[in-house]
Design a protein around this motif. Structure first.
Motif, PDB file in Angstrom:
ATOM      1  N   VAL A 260      -1.240   6.120  -3.624  1.00 30.45           N
ATOM      2  CA  VAL A 260      -1.180   6.471  -2.264  1.00 30.45           C
ATOM      3  C   VAL A 260       0.036   7.408  -1.936  1.00 30.45           C
ATOM      4  O   VAL A 260       0.058   8.392  -1.115  1.00 30.45           O
ATOM      5  N   ARG A 261       1.188   7.088  -2.524  1.00 29.08           N
ATOM      6  CA  ARG A 261       2.405   8.108  -2.519  1.00 29.08           C
ATOM      7  C   ARG A 261       1.960   9.268  -2.872  1.00 29.08           C
ATOM      8  O   ARG A 261       2.454  10.505  -2.212  1.00 29.08           O
TER       9      ARG A 261
ATOM     10  N   LEU B  25       0.841  -1.253   0.237  1.00 27.53           N
ATOM     11  CA  LEU B  25       0.040   0.028  -0.132  1.00 27.53           C
ATOM     12  C   LEU B  25       0.725   1.072  -0.056  1.00 27.53           C
ATOM     13  O   LEU B  25       0.641   2.336  -0.629  1.00 27.53           O
ATOM     14  N   ALA B  26       1.810   1.156   0.853  1.00 27.80           N
ATOM     15  CA  ALA B  26       2.823   2.566   0.841  1.00 27.80           C
ATOM     16  C   ALA B  26       3.586   2.778  -0.506  1.00 27.80           C
ATOM     17  O   ALA B  26       3.621   3.736  -0.820  1.00 27.80           O
TER      18      ALA B  26
ATOM     19  N   ASN C 198       2.195   1.884  -3.466  1.00 33.04           N
ATOM     20  CA  ASN C 198       1.467   2.366  -4.415  1.00 33.04           C
ATOM     21  C   ASN C 198       1.407   3.722  -4.951  1.00 33.04           C
ATOM     22  O   ASN C 198       1.595   4.631  -4.009  1.00 33.04           O
TER      23      ASN C 198
ATOM     24  N   THR D 103      -0.146  11.008  -0.232  1.00 35.86           N
ATOM     25  CA  THR D 103       0.673  11.315   0.843  1.00 35.86           C
ATOM     26  C   THR D 103       1.428  12.614   0.603  1.00 35.86           C
ATOM     27  O   THR D 103       1.488  13.559   1.568  1.00 35.86           O
TER      28      THR D 103
END
Length: 99
Positions: free
Chosen positions: A42-43, A36-37, A39, A46
């Motif tokens: 997502v990045r 997930l991190a 992806n 963030t």
């Protein structure tokens, strides 16, 4: 005595199987979180949230300086002023212990 020995053996077997199952679940959760991190969506989200936070912090620093700047210690005023002037909160030395 026989019942105690059976009980202790049951506890030991339950502990071993429980820790093994718990470890497998932990590894699965860790791998999912890592994927997930990594992806890209997502990045990007963030990084966008971090940039928005930096901008809000910079604006808040300006407001604080205007309203209570004369009551703050000079070292804090200098840091807030440099933060506001440079508009690059990532380059400041807050929390690093250096001046």
């Amino acid at each position: 005595m026989r019942y105690r020995l059976t009980f202790v053996a049951g506890l030991a077997v339950g502990y071993v199987f429980g820790t093994r199952a718990g470890r497998e679940r932990y590894e699965r959760l860790r791998e999912t979180a890592q994927r997930l991190a990594e992806n890209p969506a997502v990045r990007n989200a963030t990084e966008s949230a971090a940039q928005t936070g930096r901008e809000a912090a910079s604006k808040a620093a300006g407001v604080v300086t205007e309203k209570v700047g004369h009551r703050l210690p000079e070292s804090v005023n200098e840091r807030v002023r440099s933060l506001r002037d440079h508009r690059t909160p990532m380059d400041d030395d807050w929390g690093s212990g250096s001046k």
